[in-house]
Design an enzyme around this catalytic site. Sequence first.
Site, short mmCIF file in Angstrom:
data_model
loop_
_atom_site.label_atom_id
_atom_site.label_comp_id
_atom_site.label_asym_id
_atom_site.label_seq_id
_atom_site.Cartn_x
_atom_site.Cartn_y
_atom_site.Cartn_z
CB SER A 209 -1.21 0.04 1.58
OG SER A 209 -1.60 0.99 1.55
CE LYS B 134 -4.44 -0.49 -0.29
NZ LYS B 134 -5.20 -0.76 1.13
CG LEU B 135 -1.50 4.02 -6.58
CD1 LEU B 135 -1.28 4.63 -8.23
CD2 LEU B 135 0.28 3.68 -6.41
CE LYS B 136 -4.36 3.33 1.88
NZ LYS B 136 -5.27 2.41 2.99
CG ASP C 233 -8.05 1.60 0.56
OD1 ASP C 233 -9.19 2.40 0.86
OD2 ASP C 233 -7.35 1.45 1.65
CG ASN D 41 -8.70 4.36 3.72
OD1 ASN D 41 -7.53 4.48 3.39
ND2 ASN D 41 -8.61 3.70 4.59
CD GLU E 261 -9.05 -0.96 0.17
OE1 GLU E 261 -8.01 -0.96 -0.58
OE2 GLU E 261 -8.73 -1.44 1.23
CG ASP F 241 -10.74 -1.95 4.54
OD1 ASP F 241 -11.41 -2.14 5.66
OD2 ASP F 241 -9.53 -1.04 4.51
CE LYS G 50 -7.77 -2.83 6.07
NZ LYS G 50 -8.01 -1.98 5.85
N GLY H 237 -4.53 -5.14 5.46
CA GLY H 237 -3.62 -5.05 6.48
C GLY H 237 -3.69 -3.14 7.00
#
Length: 372
Positions: free
Chosen positions: A138, A164-166, A192, A194, A217, A242, A266, A294
């Site tokens: 990540s 994986k790019l935030k 992702d 968030n 995500e 997630d 998770k 994670g």
Amino acid sequence: MNLRGLELRRIALPLVSPFRTSFGTETARDVLLVRAVGEAAEGWGECVAMSEPLYSSEHVDGAAEVIRRFLLPEVAALAKSGELTVPRLEAALGRIKGHPMAKAAVLTALLDLSLRESGTSFGAYLGAVRPTVPAGVSVGIMSSIPALLDAVEGYQAQGYVRIKLKIEPGWDVDAVRAVRERFGDDLLLQVDANTAYTLADARHLARLDPFDLLLIEQPLPEDDLRGHAALARLIRTPVCLDESITSARAAADAIALGATSVVNVKPGRVGGYLEARRVHDVCAANGVPVWCGGMLETGLGRAANVALAALPNFTLPGDTSASDRYFARDITEPFVLDGGHVAVPTGPGLGVTPDADYLAEITTGTEWLALP
Ligand code: NPQ
Ligand code: MG
């Protein structure tokens, strides 16, 4: 299981570099560890809550308080009647609403203790079918596109099989385009958010469609399953949840609604490894692939995650990175990359043990909770 008590230990583990997501920047991992002390063995559980409730509603101080005030009495009651097993404790903890990360830490410590007593590994207990698992990484939000490309190049050189790019508004399409153009079509790439977007951003998020991402995500808020289902019909990139997946039932609901076509598992978010396995099972029954998320775990949490990621329906690489992705020195023997894979521990329980001296060095507080 003959339990004498639980030790709560708080440690501060520096990160190799700041990790920025749409909800904030972390420079050190503030971790609550639970040590279950038996007559002949001990077990460890790692609480994945953050210092502040930015990822989910839990936070470290709150988790410690929930454990000492509400979970410990449930442990003590079962121990007193000689009925303490992990499945029974999990059922008893159902009386206490919420706080899955606090519950997962206690359940995992007791599961580790019981598995060490019986000489069974986490992988064997959970049903692992692979000796190693492919490792993804990540990548946090960076100060510039060149800095991002350098970071991705470094991880690729180390062998990570998936990036994986935030992302967040202002750091999405250009970042993805730059990585895709530089590293080519063969790179396994996903993003992702968030929860950083709303359904009104659907047309903007559709601009990610040409880049053949594995998935996006958690673009929308945790409680917005209908929004995710609507978004999934407006974009080509598969939607993966997630934060929204708080239980096996939530996973079944999200799948039935068309809100998710891939699931991030998770254990801390769903209340432990038994519920995480049920999430895996319900997704498998619906033909929905899963991967292991994670939470910047130390070697203790990482060991259990890697074992879980070896179950059959974990068909996408997880955020099961090597220890040095986050820490210059881990508290256990480090997890390392070998050909882009991480080995599933085979020893009893978690199969790894914290270094007592280093643990003492980075401990910020301990508390002994004796069983009455
Ligand atoms: C995720 N993790 O998948 C999380 C979020 C996350 C590896 O991207 C401290 C503790 C900082 C937990 C930052 C990854 C964190 C954290 C991000 C979890 O959404
Ligand atoms: Mg995530």
